[in-house]
Design a protein around this motif. Sequence first.
Motif, mmCIF file in Angstrom:
data_model
loop_
_atom_site.group_PDB
_atom_site.id
_atom_site.type_symbol
_atom_site.label_atom_id
_atom_site.label_comp_id
_atom_site.label_asym_id
_atom_site.label_seq_id
_atom_site.Cartn_x
_atom_site.Cartn_y
_atom_site.Cartn_z
ATOM 1 N N ASN B 155 0.844 -1.180 0.000
ATOM 2 C CA ASN B 155 0.000 0.000 0.000
ATOM 3 C C ASN B 155 0.887 1.240 0.000
ATOM 4 O O ASN B 155 1.208 1.785 1.051
ATOM 5 N N PRO B 156 1.283 1.696 -1.185
ATOM 6 C CA PRO B 156 2.268 2.774 -1.272
ATOM 7 C C PRO B 156 1.745 4.119 -0.762
ATOM 8 O O PRO B 156 2.541 4.969 -0.392
ATOM 9 N N SER B 157 0.441 4.335 -0.767
ATOM 10 C CA SER B 157 -0.051 5.603 -0.216
ATOM 11 C C SER B 157 -1.034 5.344 0.914
ATOM 12 O O SER B 157 -2.242 5.496 0.767
ATOM 13 N N PRO B 158 -0.515 4.946 2.054
ATOM 14 C CA PRO B 158 -1.399 4.591 3.165
ATOM 15 C C PRO B 158 -2.017 5.814 3.833
ATOM 16 O O PRO B 158 -1.394 6.869 3.894
ATOM 17 N N THR B 159 -3.222 5.656 4.315
ATOM 18 C CA THR B 159 -3.814 6.676 5.179
ATOM 19 C C THR B 159 -3.251 6.469 6.581
ATOM 20 O O THR B 159 -2.627 5.444 6.859
ATOM 21 N N ASP B 160 -3.502 7.434 7.457
ATOM 22 C CA ASP B 160 -3.047 7.265 8.844
ATOM 23 C C ASP B 160 -3.678 6.030 9.465
ATOM 24 O O ASP B 160 -3.037 5.307 10.236
ATOM 25 N N ALA B 161 -4.939 5.799 9.120
ATOM 26 C CA ALA B 161 -5.623 4.619 9.664
ATOM 27 C C ALA B 161 -4.937 3.339 9.171
ATOM 28 O O ALA B 161 -4.771 2.382 9.936
ATOM 29 N N ASP B 162 -4.536 3.326 7.912
ATOM 30 C CA ASP B 162 -3.833 2.147 7.378
ATOM 31 C C ASP B 162 -2.533 1.906 8.143
ATOM 32 O O ASP B 162 -2.176 0.764 8.453
ATOM 33 N N ILE B 163 -1.812 2.991 8.414
ATOM 34 C CA ILE B 163 -0.526 2.850 9.111
ATOM 35 C C ILE B 163 -0.756 2.307 10.517
ATOM 36 O O ILE B 163 -0.101 1.360 10.954
ATOM 37 N N ARG B 164 -1.729 2.911 11.210
ATOM 38 C CA ARG B 164 -2.009 2.453 12.581
ATOM 39 C C ARG B 164 -2.395 0.984 12.590
ATOM 40 O O ARG B 164 -1.962 0.216 13.447
ATOM 41 N N GLU B 165 -3.218 0.610 11.635
ATOM 42 C CA GLU B 165 -3.660 -0.781 11.558
ATOM 43 C C GLU B 165 -2.462 -1.701 11.316
ATOM 44 O O GLU B 165 -2.296 -2.716 11.979
ATOM 45 N N ALA B 166 -1.619 -1.328 10.346
ATOM 46 C CA ALA B 166 -0.496 -2.201 9.982
ATOM 47 C C ALA B 166 0.499 -2.338 11.134
ATOM 48 O O ALA B 166 1.186 -3.344 11.243
ATOM 49 N N LEU B 167 0.595 -1.307 11.970
ATOM 50 C CA LEU B 167 1.569 -1.345 13.057
ATOM 51 C C LEU B 167 0.924 -1.674 14.407
ATOM 52 O O LEU B 167 1.568 -1.547 15.450
ATOM 53 N N SER B 168 -0.325 -2.104 14.365
ATOM 54 C CA SER B 168 -1.038 -2.318 15.632
ATOM 55 C C SER B 168 -0.495 -3.505 16.412
ATOM 56 O O SER B 168 -0.788 -3.652 17.598
ATOM 57 N N GLY B 169 0.309 -4.339 15.777
ATOM 58 C CA GLY B 169 0.895 -5.474 16.493
ATOM 59 C C GLY B 169 2.289 -5.189 17.012
ATOM 60 O O GLY B 169 2.987 -6.106 17.428
ATOM 61 N N ASN B 170 2.715 -3.929 16.964
ATOM 62 C CA ASN B 170 4.061 -3.569 17.403
ATOM 63 C C ASN B 170 3.991 -2.532 18.522
ATOM 64 O O ASN B 170 3.463 -1.442 18.327
ATOM 65 N N LEU B 171 4.536 -2.902 19.668
ATOM 66 C CA LEU B 171 4.520 -1.974 20.800
ATOM 67 C C LEU B 171 5.830 -1.200 20.894
ATOM 68 O O LEU B 171 6.891 -1.726 20.621
ATOM 69 N N CYS B 172 5.711 0.069 21.290
ATOM 70 C CA CYS B 172 6.885 0.890 21.571
ATOM 71 C C CYS B 172 6.678 1.530 22.931
ATOM 72 O O CYS B 172 5.632 2.121 23.181
ATOM 73 N N ARG B 173 7.662 1.397 23.813
ATOM 74 C CA ARG B 173 7.512 1.963 25.156
ATOM 75 C C ARG B 173 8.118 3.361 25.236
ATOM 76 O O ARG B 173 8.039 4.001 26.270
ATOM 77 N N CYS B 174 8.794 3.836 24.180
ATOM 78 C CA CYS B 174 9.532 5.100 24.305
ATOM 79 C C CYS B 174 8.884 6.263 23.567
ATOM 80 O O CYS B 174 8.699 7.336 24.130
ATOM 81 N N THR B 175 8.565 6.055 22.303
ATOM 82 C CA THR B 175 8.342 7.217 21.435
ATOM 83 C C THR B 175 6.954 7.828 21.527
ATOM 84 O O THR B 175 6.760 8.960 21.113
ATOM 85 N N GLY B 176 5.992 7.081 22.010
ATOM 86 C CA GLY B 176 4.624 7.600 21.951
ATOM 87 C C GLY B 176 4.034 7.501 20.550
ATOM 88 O O GLY B 176 2.979 8.057 20.271
ATOM 89 N N TYR B 177 4.760 6.825 19.664
ATOM 90 C CA TYR B 177 4.280 6.459 18.312
ATOM 91 C C TYR B 177 4.197 7.608 17.304
ATOM 92 O O TYR B 177 4.213 7.375 16.095
ATOM 93 N N GLU B 178 4.091 8.851 17.766
ATOM 94 C CA GLU B 178 3.907 9.946 16.796
ATOM 95 C C GLU B 178 5.039 10.006 15.786
ATOM 96 O O GLU B 178 4.819 10.150 14.589
ATOM 97 N N LYS B 179 6.269 9.886 16.289
ATOM 98 C CA LYS B 179 7.427 9.967 15.389
ATOM 99 C C LYS B 179 7.496 8.743 14.468
ATOM 100 O O LYS B 179 8.018 8.820 13.359
ATOM 101 N N ILE B 180 6.977 7.656 14.984
ATOM 102 C CA ILE B 180 6.954 6.457 14.137
ATOM 103 C C ILE B 180 5.983 6.674 12.980
ATOM 104 O O ILE B 180 6.296 6.371 11.823
ATOM 105 N N LEU B 181 4.834 7.240 13.292
ATOM 106 C CA LEU B 181 3.878 7.551 12.225
ATOM 107 C C LEU B 181 4.509 8.534 11.239
ATOM 108 O O LEU B 181 4.389 8.380 10.023
ATOM 109 N N ASP B 182 5.207 9.541 11.789
ATOM 110 C CA ASP B 182 5.901 10.506 10.915
ATOM 111 C C ASP B 182 6.854 9.781 9.966
ATOM 112 O O ASP B 182 6.915 10.084 8.772
ATOM 113 N N ALA B 183 7.598 8.853 10.524
ATOM 114 C CA ALA B 183 8.604 8.143 9.722
ATOM 115 C C ALA B 183 7.948 7.378 8.580
ATOM 116 O O ALA B 183 8.445 7.399 7.445
ATOM 117 N N VAL B 184 6.843 6.732 8.874
ATOM 118 C CA VAL B 184 6.188 5.936 7.832
ATOM 119 C C VAL B 184 5.586 6.872 6.775
ATOM 120 O O VAL B 184 5.681 6.609 5.570
#
Lengths: 296, 195
Positions: B155-184
Amino acid sequence: MDFLRPASWEEALAAKAEHPTAVPIAGGTDVMVEINFDHRRPEYLLDLNRIELLREWEVGEANVRLGASVPYTQIMENLRTELPGLALASHTVASPQIRNRGGVGGNLGTASPAGDAHPALLAAGAEVEVESVRGNRFIPIDEFYTGVKRNALQPDELIKTVHIKKADGPQQYSKVGTRNAMVIAVCAFGLALHPETRTVRTGIGSAAPTPIRAKEAEAFLNAALEEGGFWDNGKIITPSIAKQFADLCSAAANPIDDVRGTAKYRRHAVGIMARRQLGWTWEQYRGAGRTLEGAA
Amino acid sequence: MRVNFTVNGRPQEADDVWEGESLLYVLRERLGLPGSKNACEQGECGSCTVRLDGVPVCSCLVAAGQVEGREVVTVEGLAEFAKEREAHSGCASGACGTSIDEAKRWEAKPAQDSQTGEGVELSPIQQAFIDAGAVQCGFCTPGLLVAADEMLERNPSPTDADIREALSGNLCRCTGYEKILDAVRLAAARQGEAV
Ligand SMILES: Cc1cc2nc3c(=O)[nH]c(=O)nc-3n(C[C@H](O)[C@H](O)[C@H](O)COP(=O)(O)OP(=O)(O)OC[C@H]3O[C@@H](n4cnc5c(N)ncnc54)[C@H](O)[C@@H]3O)c2cc1C
Ligand code: FES
Ligand code: FES
């Protein structure tokens, strides 16, 4: 421990007959957790990943024949029309990584009251085809769950195919949990309208020792819909009928208090989900599902 | 038991594997590939995510014996994997293909190591994680990279919802996820520009 790797279904049945204590492993999303945490040290692991037929599905005239190991992801992507309830339920399972591996056969094998496939299967109507070297048999889904994490399988049997009735009307599935992903249901509810037989079926998860149907609620609603001519006139179901249905669904639940929720909360939530799903599915039925000839 | 499978494009043989062992253990402890992390061993965190025959899975929940004859891609091979994918993509018309230059580069890559990932230019998703500041302690990063890379492939042009869904099985204890979403989002945008 021995790792058995049958290349065909026949070999798998033979292996299971020879080693009835062998633990089948499909997606491994239940089995591996138990092994990693030393909760289980089976003498034999019986790998089912090599067996092509377990990963196949076929859409027939009246049923979908779903191979035991078809992963949830495939169900969501390919069977949304035929099995809308199960597709919705599949989508609520864990995470993409888990859905890429886990499937309905494993859910049935574990037979947890919290398994998400169960309410959807109960509501849609299904039979589990199991087989051993002695032959095969079809177990109606209502008779499959025999106790907390217990099912009707004999030691030498394997689950081959789940025969699920193709949807002939709207279906719904919801579960209560603390967030969207990676949640074991506090409780869950599935509902299917079957306009062809003019019946409604339900499934309740995590609110009794086994997944169950709310049979009294179904009987009440079926009679009320028939009596009011609702299937034909497509009128909005009256609030008193909806309430009575929801109350009977609540009453069908036989939940416990545990870390995820209290019995009281579960019973309450089951009723809420029942009422909402009846509303949603009925709206859908009134809309696209049928032609409202002459209806006001 | 012995398990033969392909890891990051190379045939591997793991010996003396215990029958109840996970793919994650084999990768980390027997093949010297510690990129995939072990945090929970119960499918909850996604830090062990690898691709098994292309599909993202928790390697802690795959029995080693189940990967016999199959292909695994770990974070160590991600850059190489992304490169190959790029080389083979965008050519549906058959008009493009690999240029002579590219082909030469592909043959001679002595400094690159698909096993350790060393000497290989980072994949776009890896670079984007660095550029967006999506890495703190880094423990969750390998799993997120594998999962995010696979989503962008589908999915080369994911929506934010697509990104959240695709990464919903990955936990991060540090970043708060915002920067991860930015990166994707950044990786997706760069991918879009490149086309
Ligand atoms: C992090 C995490 C989150 C989860 N979240 C959910 C969730 O939200 N909802 C949910 O319902 N489940 C959840 N589960 C549980 C699990 O993913 C499901 O029960 C899944 O359906 C199991 O399928 P599997 O193929 O991985 O089963 P496996 O682990 O391979 O097997 C499960 C059981 O079924 C038996 N079995 C498997 N196939 C057969 C067969 N063909 N014949 C006979 N027996 C068989 C096995 O011997 C074993 O006893 C979760 C698990 C994890 C690790
Ligand atoms: S270590 Fe595999 S999901 Fe956490
Ligand atoms: S960066 Fe530390 S867990 Fe994600």
